[in-house]
Design a protein around this motif. Structure first.
Motif, mmCIF file in Angstrom:
data_model
loop_
_atom_site.group_PDB
_atom_site.id
_atom_site.type_symbol
_atom_site.label_atom_id
_atom_site.label_comp_id
_atom_site.label_asym_id
_atom_site.label_seq_id
_atom_site.Cartn_x
_atom_site.Cartn_y
_atom_site.Cartn_z
ATOM 1 N N LEU A 140 0.819 -1.226 0.000
ATOM 2 C CA LEU A 140 0.000 0.000 0.000
ATOM 3 C C LEU A 140 0.849 1.270 0.000
ATOM 4 C CD1 LEU A 140 -2.942 -0.820 2.458
ATOM 5 C CD2 LEU A 140 -2.850 -1.022 -0.020
ATOM 6 N N GLN A 141 2.138 1.123 0.292
ATOM 7 C CA GLN A 141 3.011 2.300 0.439
ATOM 8 C C GLN A 141 2.868 3.274 -0.743
ATOM 9 O OE1 GLN A 141 5.511 1.870 3.303
ATOM 10 N NE2 GLN A 141 5.132 4.078 3.272
ATOM 11 N N GLY A 142 2.821 2.731 -1.959
ATOM 12 C CA GLY A 142 2.772 3.570 -3.160
ATOM 13 C C GLY A 142 1.441 4.285 -3.357
ATOM 14 N N LEU A 143 0.407 3.911 -2.596
ATOM 15 C CA LEU A 143 -0.913 4.524 -2.805
ATOM 16 C C LEU A 143 -1.165 5.700 -1.861
ATOM 17 C CD1 LEU A 143 -3.130 1.290 -3.009
ATOM 18 C CD2 LEU A 143 -1.925 2.488 -4.841
ATOM 19 N N VAL A 144 -0.236 5.880 -0.902
ATOM 20 C CA VAL A 144 -0.469 6.841 0.175
ATOM 21 C C VAL A 144 0.417 8.074 0.028
ATOM 22 C CG1 VAL A 144 -0.255 7.167 2.681
ATOM 23 C CG2 VAL A 144 -1.171 5.032 1.781
ATOM 24 N N GLY A 145 -0.135 9.229 0.367
ATOM 25 C CA GLY A 145 0.655 10.470 0.377
ATOM 26 C C GLY A 145 -0.188 11.634 -0.082
ATOM 27 N N MET A 146 -0.039 12.768 0.586
ATOM 28 C CA MET A 146 -0.833 13.948 0.225
ATOM 29 C C MET A 146 -0.505 14.419 -1.195
ATOM 30 S SD MET A 146 -2.827 14.564 2.801
ATOM 31 C CE MET A 146 -3.404 16.233 2.509
ATOM 32 N N ASP A 147 0.711 14.065 -1.692
ATOM 33 C CA ASP A 147 1.086 14.486 -3.046
ATOM 34 C C ASP A 147 0.328 13.696 -4.118
ATOM 35 O OD1 ASP A 147 2.290 12.085 -2.540
ATOM 36 O OD2 ASP A 147 4.281 12.666 -3.252
ATOM 37 N N ARG A 148 -0.484 12.733 -3.703
ATOM 38 C CA ARG A 148 -1.287 11.971 -4.669
ATOM 39 C C ARG A 148 -2.659 12.617 -4.895
ATOM 40 N NH1 ARG A 148 0.722 7.399 -6.273
ATOM 41 N NH2 ARG A 148 -1.287 6.359 -6.592
ATOM 42 N N ILE A 149 -2.852 13.772 -4.226
ATOM 43 C CA ILE A 149 -4.117 14.516 -4.394
ATOM 44 C C ILE A 149 -3.805 15.798 -5.167
ATOM 45 C CG2 ILE A 149 -6.084 15.544 -3.185
ATOM 46 C CD1 ILE A 149 -5.058 14.051 -0.623
ATOM 47 N N THR A 150 -4.512 16.028 -6.267
ATOM 48 C CA THR A 150 -4.324 17.266 -7.036
ATOM 49 C C THR A 150 -5.591 18.110 -6.943
ATOM 50 O OG1 THR A 150 -2.969 16.014 -8.569
ATOM 51 C CG2 THR A 150 -3.657 18.204 -9.298
ATOM 52 N N LEU A 151 -5.393 19.384 -6.617
ATOM 53 C CA LEU A 151 -6.518 20.326 -6.526
ATOM 54 C C LEU A 151 -6.319 21.433 -7.547
ATOM 55 C CD1 LEU A 151 -7.361 21.392 -2.837
ATOM 56 C CD2 LEU A 151 -8.899 20.405 -4.539
ATOM 57 N N GLU A 152 -7.296 21.612 -8.421
ATOM 58 C CA GLU A 152 -7.262 22.746 -9.360
ATOM 59 C C GLU A 152 -8.599 23.450 -9.205
ATOM 60 O OE1 GLU A 152 -4.734 20.889 -13.062
ATOM 61 O OE2 GLU A 152 -6.490 19.846 -12.260
ATOM 62 N N GLY A 153 -8.635 24.529 -8.430
ATOM 63 C CA GLY A 153 -9.908 25.151 -8.070
ATOM 64 C C GLY A 153 -10.705 24.142 -7.273
ATOM 65 N N ASP A 154 -11.949 23.849 -7.729
ATOM 66 C CA ASP A 154 -12.774 22.861 -7.022
ATOM 67 C C ASP A 154 -12.606 21.455 -7.594
ATOM 68 O OD1 ASP A 154 -13.730 24.801 -5.367
ATOM 69 O OD2 ASP A 154 -15.612 25.114 -6.479
ATOM 70 N N ARG A 155 -11.757 21.334 -8.614
ATOM 71 C CA ARG A 155 -11.571 20.004 -9.227
ATOM 72 C C ARG A 155 -10.518 19.206 -8.465
ATOM 73 N NH1 ARG A 155 -13.117 16.556 -12.360
ATOM 74 N NH2 ARG A 155 -14.749 17.885 -13.185
ATOM 75 N N ILE A 156 -10.926 18.008 -8.064
ATOM 76 C CA ILE A 156 -10.032 17.134 -7.290
ATOM 77 C C ILE A 156 -9.699 15.921 -8.147
ATOM 78 C CG2 ILE A 156 -9.825 15.790 -5.149
ATOM 79 C CD1 ILE A 156 -12.589 17.485 -4.485
ATOM 80 N N THR A 157 -8.412 15.578 -8.179
ATOM 81 C CA THR A 157 -8.021 14.356 -8.887
ATOM 82 C C THR A 157 -7.141 13.521 -7.963
ATOM 83 O OG1 THR A 157 -7.946 15.708 -10.892
ATOM 84 C CG2 THR A 157 -7.065 13.470 -11.059
ATOM 85 N N LEU A 158 -7.478 12.254 -7.833
ATOM 86 C CA LEU A 158 -6.674 11.339 -7.021
ATOM 87 C C LEU A 158 -5.850 10.457 -7.950
ATOM 88 C CD1 LEU A 158 -9.393 10.117 -4.452
ATOM 89 C CD2 LEU A 158 -7.859 12.102 -4.289
ATOM 90 N N ALA A 159 -4.591 10.224 -7.569
ATOM 91 C CA ALA A 159 -3.764 9.296 -8.345
ATOM 92 C C ALA A 159 -4.367 7.892 -8.201
ATOM 93 C CB ALA A 159 -2.330 9.335 -7.829
ATOM 94 N N PRO A 160 -4.148 7.006 -9.195
ATOM 95 C CA PRO A 160 -4.803 5.688 -9.182
ATOM 96 C C PRO A 160 -4.583 4.930 -7.869
ATOM 97 C CG PRO A 160 -3.691 6.044 -11.272
ATOM 98 C CD PRO A 160 -3.326 7.210 -10.402
ATOM 99 N N GLY A 161 -5.675 4.391 -7.327
ATOM 100 C CA GLY A 161 -5.606 3.576 -6.104
ATOM 101 C C GLY A 161 -5.680 4.373 -4.817
ATOM 102 N N THR A 162 -5.543 5.695 -4.899
ATOM 103 C CA THR A 162 -5.573 6.529 -3.691
ATOM 104 C C THR A 162 -7.025 6.783 -3.271
ATOM 105 O OG1 THR A 162 -3.451 7.533 -4.159
ATOM 106 C CG2 THR A 162 -4.945 8.804 -2.757
#
Ligand code: AMP
Ligand code: MG
Length: 336
Positions: A140-162
Motif C-alpha cells: 500500500l506504500q505507493g498509494l499513500v501520500g498527500m502528493d497523490r491529491i491534485t486540486l485545481e480550483g474545485d476540481r479534485i483528482t486522485l492518483a490511481p488507487g488513492t
C-alpha cells in the motif's frame, strides 16, 4: 349583569392578559435546549441557550447533511464517489482537502487524509480488526501520500488507487459551520461532536464554560477540567477512543503515515484548543502522531493553538496559554 360581577369579569380579563403577557415573555427567555444526534460514527450532544429548539433543528440538518457528504463508509456520499472514480468537482470537498493539506504541511505530513486503504487493511472502518503482514503494508506504500491529491480550483483528482478519509478533520469542520450558524443567530451554546467540543459565545450566567478532559485510563471519568471563555474548539485525539488489542499490544485508530501502522509512542491523548475547529481537529490527530517533543516545537513556532498532552505514565503537560484555564497543580506548563 350586576355591577360587582362586571368588576370580577374585568379583573379576570386583566389577570388573563397579564398572565399571557408573562408567559409569552417567558417563552422568549433563553433557556438550555438539548439534543442528542448520532452522526459521523459518534454520539453528539448539542446544547444551545435559546427561546426554542429551532436552531437545534438547523444544526441537526447541517450535521447529518455533512455526514452524508463526507463519510468514507457510506457508499452514497460525495467522498465515496470521489474514492471510486478518482475525480470530483465539489467546493465543499475541495475546501476540506485544502484545509487538511495546510495542516499536513505544517506537521511534516503527520496528518495524511490518504490513509484510508491502510485503515481498511487494519480493519478500523468496519471493526474487522487484524494485524496485517509487512508485505501487505508495503503493497500500500505507493498509494499513500498527500502528493497523490491534485486540486485545481474545485476540481479534485486522485492518483490511481488513492482513497481519502476525513475522519481526522470532518467533525472539526462541521463544528466550525455549526458555530457560524449560531453566531449569526446570536445564540450561545456548547456542542460535543464526539470528542470535539465547540463552545459558542458566552454562558447566559456569565460563568466560563467547563470542559472535562477524559481520563484515558477511565474514559467514563475525567483527568482535568478546562475553564474557557468565548468561542473555542477543544478537540481530543486519544488511543482509547477506538482500538483493538492483540498479543498484549494496543493498536489504536490513529496511523503513523511513515510506518502505515497505529501510532506507538508515550502519548495516551492530545487535546488542541484553537479558534478553528478544523485546525484543532487536524492538529490533535497530527500531534498525536508526532509525539510530545515535536508538538512542543510546533507550538513554540505558532500562535494559533494550545495543547494538552496526557502520557502513559499519567503525566499531564499543558502549553502556557492554558495554564490559567486548568485548576490542577500537578500539571507541567510548557513556556515559549
Ligand atoms: P481523530 O479521531 O480526529 O484523531 O481522527 C482519527 C481518524 O482519522 C481515524 O479513525 C482515521 O479514520 C483517520 N486517520 C488515522 N490516522 C490518520 C492520520 N495520520 N492522518 C489523517 N487521518 C488519520
Ligand atoms: Mg482529528
Amino acid at each position: 349583569m350586576p355591577h360587582k360581577t362586571l368588576r370580577y369579569l374585568a379583573l379576570g380579563v386583566l389577570v388573563c392578559l397579564l398572565l399571557s403577557g408573562l408567559l409569552s415573555g417567558c417563552a422568549k427567555a433563553k433557556t438550555a435546549q438539548d439534543r442528542t444526534v448520532y452522526a459521523m460514527d459518534t454520539v453528539m450532544t448539542l446544547r444551545v441557550y435559546a427561546p426554542d429548539d429551532s436552531s437545534l433543528d438547523e444544526l441537526e440538518t447541517l450535521i447529518t447533511d455533512l455526514d452524508r457528504q463526507l463519510s468514507a463508509t457510506n457508499s452514497d456520499s460525495a467522498l465515496s464517489a470521489l474514492n471510486r472514480t478518482g475525480t470530483a468537482e465539489d467546493s465543499r470537498l475541495a475546501e476540506l482537502i485544502s484545509g487538511a493539506a495546510a495542516i499536513s504541511q505544517r506537521t511534516g505530513g503527520a496528518l495524511d487524509i490518504s490513509l484510508y486503504p491502510v485503515s481498511r487493511l487494519w480493519g478500523f472502518p468496519d471493526q474487522a480488526y487484524r494485524v496485517p503482514a509487512p508485505e501487505e503494508l508495503e503493497a500500500l506504500q505507493g498509494l499513500v501520500g498527500m502528493d497523490r491529491i491534485t486540486l485545481e480550483g474545485d476540481r479534485i483528482t486522485l492518483a490511481p488507487g488513492t482513497e481519502l478519509d476525513f475522519g481526522a478533520v470532518a467533525k472539526g469542520w462541521a463544528s466550525d459551520q455549526c458555530r457560524a450558524r449560531l453566531e449569526a443567530a446570536g445564540i450561545s451554546g456548547i456542542l460535543a461532536l464526539g470528542g470535539n467540543i465547540q463552545t459558542v459565545g458566552s454562558k447566559p450566567d456569565g460563568s466560563p464554560w467547563s470542559i472535562a478532559i477524559q481520563d484515558p485510563d477511565d474514559p467514563g471519568s475525567y483527568r482535568l477540567i478546562l475553564r474557557l471563555e468565548g468561542s473555542r474548539a477543544v478537540v481530543t485525539s486519544g488511543d482509547y477512543q477506538r482500538y483493538f488489542t492483540e498479543g498484549g499490544i494496543r493498536y489504536c485508530h490513529i496511523l503513523d503515515p511513515r510506518t502505515l501502522s497505529p501510532v506507538q509512542n508515550s502519548l495516551r491523548s492530545v487535546t488542541v484548543v484553537a479558534d478553528s475547529g478544523l485546525l484543532a481537529d487536524g492538529l490533535s490527530t497530527a500531534l498525536f502522531v508526532s509525539g510530545k517533543e515535536a508538538g512542543i516545537d510546533l507550538w513554540r513556532s505558532s500562535r494559533d493553538f494550545e495543547v494538552i498532552w496526557i502520557e502513559a505514565d499519567g503525566a499531564v503537560t499543558v502549553t502556557e496559554g492554558l495554564a490559567g484555564a486548568v485548576d490542577d497543580s500537578s500539571v507541567t506548563v510548557v513556556k515559549r
